[in-house]
Motif scaffolding. Structure first.
Motif, PDB file in Angstrom:
ATOM      1  N   GLY A 176       0.832  -1.105   0.034  1.00 20.31           N
ATOM      2  CA  GLY A 176      -0.038   0.071  -0.097  1.00 20.31           C
ATOM      3  C   GLY A 176       0.936   1.230  -0.058  1.00 20.31           C
ATOM      4  N   TYR A 177       0.465   2.044  -0.892  1.00 23.25           N
ATOM      5  CA  TYR A 177       1.505   3.341  -1.199  1.00 23.25           C
ATOM      6  C   TYR A 177       0.364   4.392  -1.267  1.00 23.25           C
ATOM      7  CZ  TYR A 177       5.125   6.414  -2.705  1.00 23.25           C
ATOM      8  OH  TYR A 177       6.210   7.265  -2.871  1.00 23.25           O
ATOM      9  N   TYR A 178       0.689   5.721  -0.559  1.00 25.44           N
ATOM     10  CA  TYR A 178      -0.152   6.993  -0.505  1.00 25.44           C
ATOM     11  C   TYR A 178       0.565   8.082  -1.210  1.00 25.44           C
ATOM     12  CZ  TYR A 178      -4.256   6.306   2.362  1.00 25.44           C
ATOM     13  OH  TYR A 178      -5.634   6.027   2.785  1.00 25.44           O
ATOM     14  N   THR A 179      -0.258   8.796  -1.925  1.00 22.09           N
ATOM     15  CA  THR A 179       0.222  10.262  -2.133  1.00 22.09           C
ATOM     16  C   THR A 179      -0.772  10.952  -1.694  1.00 22.09           C
ATOM     17  OG1 THR A 179      -1.029  10.055  -4.302  1.00 22.09           O
ATOM     18  CG2 THR A 179       1.137   9.494  -4.587  1.00 22.09           C
ATOM     19  N   TYR A 180      -0.239  12.126  -1.145  1.00 21.36           N
ATOM     20  CA  TYR A 180      -0.779  13.081  -0.131  1.00 21.36           C
ATOM     21  C   TYR A 180      -0.979  14.362  -0.567  1.00 21.36           C
ATOM     22  CZ  TYR A 180       0.486   9.406   3.397  1.00 21.36           C
ATOM     23  OH  TYR A 180       0.621   8.338   4.028  1.00 21.36           O
ATOM     24  N   GLU A 181      -2.372  15.078  -0.314  1.00 22.37           N
ATOM     25  CA  GLU A 181      -2.431  16.522  -0.464  1.00 22.37           C
ATOM     26  C   GLU A 181      -2.047  17.314   0.889  1.00 22.37           C
ATOM     27  OE1 GLU A 181      -3.473  18.466  -2.837  1.00 22.37           O
ATOM     28  OE2 GLU A 181      -3.308  16.567  -4.132  1.00 22.37           O
ATOM     29  N   ASP A 182      -1.380  18.308   0.868  1.00 25.29           N
ATOM     30  CA  ASP A 182      -0.672  18.884   2.013  1.00 25.29           C
ATOM     31  C   ASP A 182      -1.814  19.830   2.658  1.00 25.29           C
ATOM     32  OD1 ASP A 182      -0.346  20.645   0.071  1.00 25.29           O
ATOM     33  OD2 ASP A 182       1.636  21.037   0.435  1.00 25.29           O
ATOM     34  N   GLN A 183      -2.610  20.009   1.932  1.00 27.04           N
ATOM     35  CA  GLN A 183      -3.774  21.197   2.421  1.00 27.04           C
ATOM     36  C   GLN A 183      -5.060  20.499   2.510  1.00 27.04           C
ATOM     37  OE1 GLN A 183      -2.944  24.297   3.654  1.00 27.04           O
ATOM     38  NE2 GLN A 183      -0.774  23.687   3.202  1.00 27.04           N
ATOM     39  N   GLY A 184      -5.999  20.639   3.881  1.00 25.60           N
ATOM     40  CA  GLY A 184      -7.134  20.354   3.867  1.00 25.60           C
ATOM     41  C   GLY A 184      -7.870  21.541   5.122  1.00 25.60           C
ATOM     42  N   GLU A 185      -9.147  20.981   5.146  1.00 19.23           N
ATOM     43  CA  GLU A 185      -9.832  21.784   5.975  1.00 19.23           C
ATOM     44  C   GLU A 185      -9.589  21.362   7.609  1.00 19.23           C
ATOM     45  OE1 GLU A 185     -14.749  22.031   7.445  1.00 19.23           O
ATOM     46  OE2 GLU A 185     -13.922  20.812   5.447  1.00 19.23           O
ATOM     47  N   PHE A 186      -9.033  20.078   7.895  1.00 15.38           N
ATOM     48  CA  PHE A 186      -8.820  20.072   9.485  1.00 15.38           C
ATOM     49  C   PHE A 186      -7.211  19.804   9.606  1.00 15.38           C
ATOM     50  CE2 PHE A 186     -12.912  17.975   8.055  1.00 15.38           C
ATOM     51  CZ  PHE A 186     -13.674  18.282   8.805  1.00 15.38           C
ATOM     52  N   GLU A 187      -7.085  20.646  10.913  1.00 18.36           N
ATOM     53  CA  GLU A 187      -5.737  20.571  11.443  1.00 18.36           C
ATOM     54  C   GLU A 187      -4.650  21.013  10.240  1.00 18.36           C
ATOM     55  OE1 GLU A 187      -4.971  17.142  13.579  1.00 18.36           O
ATOM     56  OE2 GLU A 187      -6.891  16.984  14.229  1.00 18.36           O
ATOM     57  N   SER A 188      -4.972  21.767   9.351  1.00 14.86           N
ATOM     58  CA  SER A 188      -3.806  22.692   8.482  1.00 14.86           C
ATOM     59  C   SER A 188      -3.309  21.418   7.797  1.00 14.86           C
ATOM     60  CB  SER A 188      -2.691  23.217   9.134  1.00 14.86           C
ATOM     61  OG  SER A 188      -1.902  23.844   8.371  1.00 14.86           O
ATOM     62  N   GLY A 189      -4.370  20.604   7.095  1.00 14.22           N
ATOM     63  CA  GLY A 189      -3.637  19.342   6.225  1.00 14.22           C
ATOM     64  C   GLY A 189      -2.995  18.394   7.037  1.00 14.22           C
ATOM     65  N   GLY A 191      -1.297  18.026   9.430  1.00 15.74           N
ATOM     66  CA  GLY A 191       0.401  18.151   9.687  1.00 15.74           C
ATOM     67  C   GLY A 191       0.959  17.392   8.574  1.00 15.74           C
ATOM     68  N   THR A 192       0.571  17.360   7.242  1.00 15.94           N
ATOM     69  CA  THR A 192       1.052  16.620   6.304  1.00 15.94           C
ATOM     70  C   THR A 192       2.689  17.309   6.101  1.00 15.94           C
ATOM     71  OG1 THR A 192      -0.846  16.121   5.263  1.00 15.94           O
ATOM     72  CG2 THR A 192       1.219  15.871   3.756  1.00 15.94           C
ATOM     73  N   THR A 193       3.795  16.419   6.229  1.00 14.65           N
ATOM     74  CA  THR A 193       4.963  16.904   5.854  1.00 14.65           C
ATOM     75  C   THR A 193       5.464  16.171   4.657  1.00 14.65           C
ATOM     76  OG1 THR A 193       6.222  15.157   7.265  1.00 14.65           O
ATOM     77  CG2 THR A 193       5.828  17.492   8.182  1.00 14.65           C
ATOM     78  N   GLU A 194       4.920  15.140   3.985  1.00 11.02           N
ATOM     79  CA  GLU A 194       5.449  14.009   3.111  1.00 11.02           C
ATOM     80  C   GLU A 194       4.252  14.211   2.005  1.00 11.02           C
ATOM     81  OE1 GLU A 194       8.601  12.619   3.204  1.00 11.02           O
ATOM     82  OE2 GLU A 194       8.279  13.904   5.173  1.00 11.02           O
ATOM     83  N   SER A 195       4.940  14.085   0.705  1.00 14.82           N
ATOM     84  CA  SER A 195       4.027  14.248  -0.556  1.00 14.82           C
ATOM     85  C   SER A 195       3.692  12.677  -0.885  1.00 14.82           C
ATOM     86  CB  SER A 195       4.921  14.851  -1.823  1.00 14.82           C
ATOM     87  OG  SER A 195       6.048  14.028  -2.003  1.00 14.82           O
ATOM     88  N   SER A 196       4.383  11.815  -0.397  1.00 16.21           N
ATOM     89  CA  SER A 196       4.071  10.298  -0.689  1.00 16.21           C
ATOM     90  C   SER A 196       4.750   9.468   0.026  1.00 16.21           C
ATOM     91  CB  SER A 196       4.215  10.182  -2.180  1.00 16.21           C
ATOM     92  OG  SER A 196       5.623  10.101  -2.224  1.00 16.21           O
ATOM     93  N   GLY A 197       4.372   8.173   0.322  1.00 21.01           N
ATOM     94  CA  GLY A 197       5.130   7.247   1.081  1.00 21.01           C
ATOM     95  C   GLY A 197       4.753   5.978   1.030  1.00 21.01           C
TER      96      GLY A 197
END
Length: 244
Positions: A176-189, A191-197
């Motif tokens: 399982g692999y994720y690509t992440y959006e770093d902005q969202g409505e809750f808790e400023s995204g 706390g996303t620091t990674e674009s994928s992993g």
């Protein structure tokens, strides 16, 4: 918090997939219309490498599959995040999709809606699609709304393999692999620091439980990292499921 499938990435109909946290979303393509169900118990409920229940979870669902390739279904599980104060609830997954085969190739598209009781700001639709060749499948699940466990635009990718072994054993492996959006409505995204992993690798073994009609299974999950680059712990999950 997290997150299924339509099917490929939500909660499949078999114990191995349920244990591995969404290993195979593709709906079964049947020769005729049918209604099928499943119920089971797992020692812990992990979904895509993250905990949904730190203790025993009871899970089950029902599906209607038409010979045209269309299917609809429901899957549910009790939740316990083990946080303080305690966060418990129930997950309800409702989905509709279409799956078909052409020779050894298969494909599937689906729309799933996560609906939670006892958990705030977690409900959302998710679009899923997959292709497969023989025992191997590749799929994606696209999150359509911001929730407390993900941002709109997050994509979960899954590469899965399953095969039958001697003496009625079955084996599956899921990456399982994720690509992440770093902005969202809750808790400023979130706390996303990674674009994928890489989120997890699941290795599962199953076997019929005598003549009961049930299957027992064991899954070893190799943890990767989450969207904040925090390590996910390895764990072992035991389960029993019954299909009808």
């Amino acid at each position: 918090m997290k997150k299924s499938t339509a099917k490929l990435f939500s909660k499949p109909l078999v114990a191995i997939a349920a244990l591995s946290g969404g290993a195979a979303m593709t709906a079964p393509v049947t020769a005729q219309a049918e209604i099928s169900g499943n119920i089971g118990v797992v020692s812990e409920y992990l979904f895509r490498g993250g905990y949904e229940n730190n203790g025993t979870a009871v899970q089950g669902g029902i599906d209607y599959s038409h010979d045209s390739g269309l299917y609809v279904g429901y899957w549910g599980s009790n939740l316990d995040y083990g946080t303080a104060p305690a966060t418990t609830g129930f997950e309800n997954d409702v989905y509709v999709g279409y799956g078909a085969m052409a020779g050894d190739f298969s494909y599937d598209v689906s729309l799933l809606y996560f609906y939670y009781t006892g958990v705030d700001d977690a409900d959302t639709p998710e679009f899923g699609a997959s292709i497969g060749y023989g025992p191997v499948s590749l799929g994606m699940a696209y999150l359509i709304d911001d929730v407390t466990w993900g941002n709109e635009g997050d994509i979960y990718w899954s590469l899965a393999y399953e095969t039958a072994l001697p003496s009625d054993f079955g084996f599956s492996a899921t990456l399982g692999y994720y690509t992440y959006e770093d902005q969202g409505e809750f808790e400023s995204g979130l706390g996303t620091t990674e674009s994928s992993g890489l989120k997890h690798v699941d290795l599962s073994l199953s076997h019929p439980l005598g003549a009961t009609g049930a299957d027992m299974s064991i899954t070893y999950m190799i943890g990767g990292t989450d969207r904040t680059d925090t390590d996910v712990e390895d764990t072992v999950i035991l389960g029993v499921s019954f299909g009808f």
